[in-house]
Scaffold this motif. Structure first.
Motif, mmCIF file in Angstrom:
data_model
loop_
_atom_site.group_PDB
_atom_site.id
_atom_site.type_symbol
_atom_site.label_atom_id
_atom_site.label_comp_id
_atom_site.label_asym_id
_atom_site.label_seq_id
_atom_site.Cartn_x
_atom_site.Cartn_y
_atom_site.Cartn_z
ATOM 1 N N UNK A 58 0.865 -1.186 0.000
ATOM 2 C CA UNK A 58 0.000 0.000 0.000
ATOM 3 C C UNK A 58 0.898 1.232 0.000
ATOM 4 N N UNK A 59 0.607 2.202 -0.895
ATOM 5 C CA UNK A 59 1.471 3.386 -1.007
ATOM 6 C C UNK A 59 1.490 4.184 0.305
ATOM 7 N N UNK A 60 2.647 4.786 0.650
ATOM 8 C CA UNK A 60 2.782 5.471 1.935
ATOM 9 C C UNK A 60 1.662 6.477 2.266
ATOM 10 N N UNK A 61 1.202 7.327 1.320
ATOM 11 C CA UNK A 61 0.138 8.278 1.711
ATOM 12 C C UNK A 61 -1.168 7.572 2.092
ATOM 13 N N UNK A 62 -1.470 6.475 1.362
ATOM 14 C CA UNK A 62 -2.699 5.719 1.663
ATOM 15 C C UNK A 62 -2.545 5.024 3.015
ATOM 16 N N UNK A 63 -1.341 4.512 3.210
ATOM 17 C CA UNK A 63 -1.037 3.850 4.488
ATOM 18 C C UNK A 63 -1.265 4.821 5.653
ATOM 19 N N UNK A 64 -0.792 6.059 5.416
ATOM 20 C CA UNK A 64 -0.911 7.071 6.472
ATOM 21 C C UNK A 64 -2.392 7.373 6.732
ATOM 22 N N UNK A 65 -3.144 7.540 5.636
ATOM 23 C CA UNK A 65 -4.572 7.863 5.774
ATOM 24 C C UNK A 65 -5.315 6.755 6.508
ATOM 25 N N UNK A 66 -4.912 5.523 6.273
ATOM 26 C CA UNK A 66 -5.604 4.384 6.901
ATOM 27 C C UNK A 66 -4.981 3.989 8.233
ATOM 28 N N UNK A 67 -3.927 4.750 8.600
ATOM 29 C CA UNK A 67 -3.221 4.474 9.851
ATOM 30 C C UNK A 67 -2.647 3.044 9.904
ATOM 31 N N UNK A 68 -2.112 2.608 8.773
ATOM 32 C CA UNK A 68 -1.502 1.276 8.712
ATOM 33 C C UNK A 68 -0.014 1.397 9.021
ATOM 34 N N UNK A 69 0.483 0.605 9.939
ATOM 35 C CA UNK A 69 1.927 0.583 10.213
ATOM 36 C C UNK A 69 2.395 -0.856 10.045
ATOM 37 N N UNK A 70 2.912 -1.188 8.838
ATOM 38 C CA UNK A 70 3.329 -2.577 8.615
ATOM 39 C C UNK A 70 4.433 -2.972 9.595
ATOM 40 N N UNK A 71 4.336 -4.197 10.059
ATOM 41 C CA UNK A 71 5.316 -4.687 11.014
ATOM 42 C C UNK A 71 6.375 -5.474 10.240
ATOM 43 N N UNK A 72 7.352 -4.743 9.687
ATOM 44 C CA UNK A 72 8.325 -5.391 8.804
ATOM 45 C C UNK A 72 9.255 -6.315 9.560
ATOM 46 N N UNK A 73 9.695 -7.339 8.837
ATOM 47 C CA UNK A 73 10.703 -8.243 9.411
ATOM 48 C C UNK A 73 12.107 -7.692 9.187
ATOM 49 N N UNK A 74 12.221 -6.642 8.357
ATOM 50 C CA UNK A 74 13.549 -6.168 7.978
ATOM 51 C C UNK A 74 14.055 -5.075 8.910
#
Ligand SMILES: N[C@@H](CCC(=O)N[C@@H](CS)C(=O)NCC(=O)O)C(=O)O
Length: 251
Positions: A192-208
């Motif tokens: 999900x593109x960063x601006x959309x992520x921000x709007x949806x309050x998504x914070x992916x929990x990366x393994x990296x």
């Protein structure tokens, strides 16, 4: 950034649509950083950088554009000829040419897993990479030397990012060495593109680790991100990074 610039970069990304995006981290990480002598728009070098993203390996990039004088002589001295990519692994003493050999070496030495099927069809990968280089013409190919920074810049990037590519091209043309901090994707939400992520309050929990560091340091992950320890500047946004590099390091 100009629409044409991002358009052709996106085309390169689409032409290598399944490569250099997703990471399945190497089991074993090198203690000393790998060093890659590289030309950004060289299709052979691209294959190695794709494998670095796929294995989540960082590397010190020494740009060797055509006409460059900063790092090319080192390669001739070490390996005997000006041919790129050229990998130096101080952990094992290995120094090697040939993109597909380097990819196989990275999977064997650090991935500790069989070479994925697509990489076994090596020549097909080379052909695909040549197609992906075409839209960018000579960008990231010819030297336009800039001032060499005292400390290595750090670029958070993944190979297929259409926004990170122009930044890597400029670093290459300016012969500015940098640490390539790979930030491939491991989680669904990262698509999900960063601006959309921000709007949806998504914070992916990366393994990296690199993505986690960026999230902790800056409160978000967006690629590319440049950190310059010389001026203690951290920047998102490819257009801002390009401007910063020109303003700070133009020769
Ligand atoms: N078979 C080699 C081919 C490498 C190659 O031809 N690289 C070109 C750059 S795209 C090169 O080194 N050209 C000489 C130069 O740039 O001076 C590989 O796969 O690594």
């Amino acid at each position: 950034m100009a629409a044409g610039n991002i358009g052709t970069s996106l085309l390169s990304t689409l032409l290598r649509s399944t490569s250099g995006i997703a990471s399945s981290p190497a089991q074993f990480k090198p203690k000393k950083m790998l060093r890659l002598y590289d030309i950004e728009n060289c299709p052979y070098c691209r294959l190695v950088r794709e494998a670095l993203t796929e294995l989540d390996l960082d590397a010190e990039i020494c740009p060797c554009p055509k006409g460059g004088e900063r790092f090319r002589p080192e390669v001739v001295e070490l390996g005997g000829r000006a041919q790129f990519p050229f990998l130096v692994d101080a952990n094992t003493g290995v120094e090697m040419y040939e993109s597909l050999d380097i990819v196989a070496y990275l999977f064997e030495t650090y991935g500790r897993r069989p070479l994925p099927l697509k990489w076994r069809a090596g020549k097909l990968q080379t052909l695909g990479s040549m197609l992906a280089s075409a839209p960018r013409l000579s960008q990231g190919m010819q030297a336009r030397p800039g001032i060499e920074p005292e400390y290595l810049l750090e670029l958070y990037s993944f190979e297929s990012s259409p926004y990170a590519r122009p930044v890597r091209e400029l670093l290459c043309e300016m012969e500015i060495p940098y640490i390539l901090r790979n930030c491939g994707r491991t989680e669904l939400q990262e698509w999900v593109l960063p601006p959309v992520r921000k709007a949806l309050n998504l914070v992916p929990d990366s393994r990296l680790e690199n993505r986690r560091v960026l999230q902790d340091r800056e409160g978000r992950v967006s690629i590319p991100y440049l950190y310059d320890p010389n001026t203690e500047t951290g920047l998102f946004e490819s257009a801002d990074i390009l401007q910063y590099l020109r303003d700070t390091y133009a020769g």
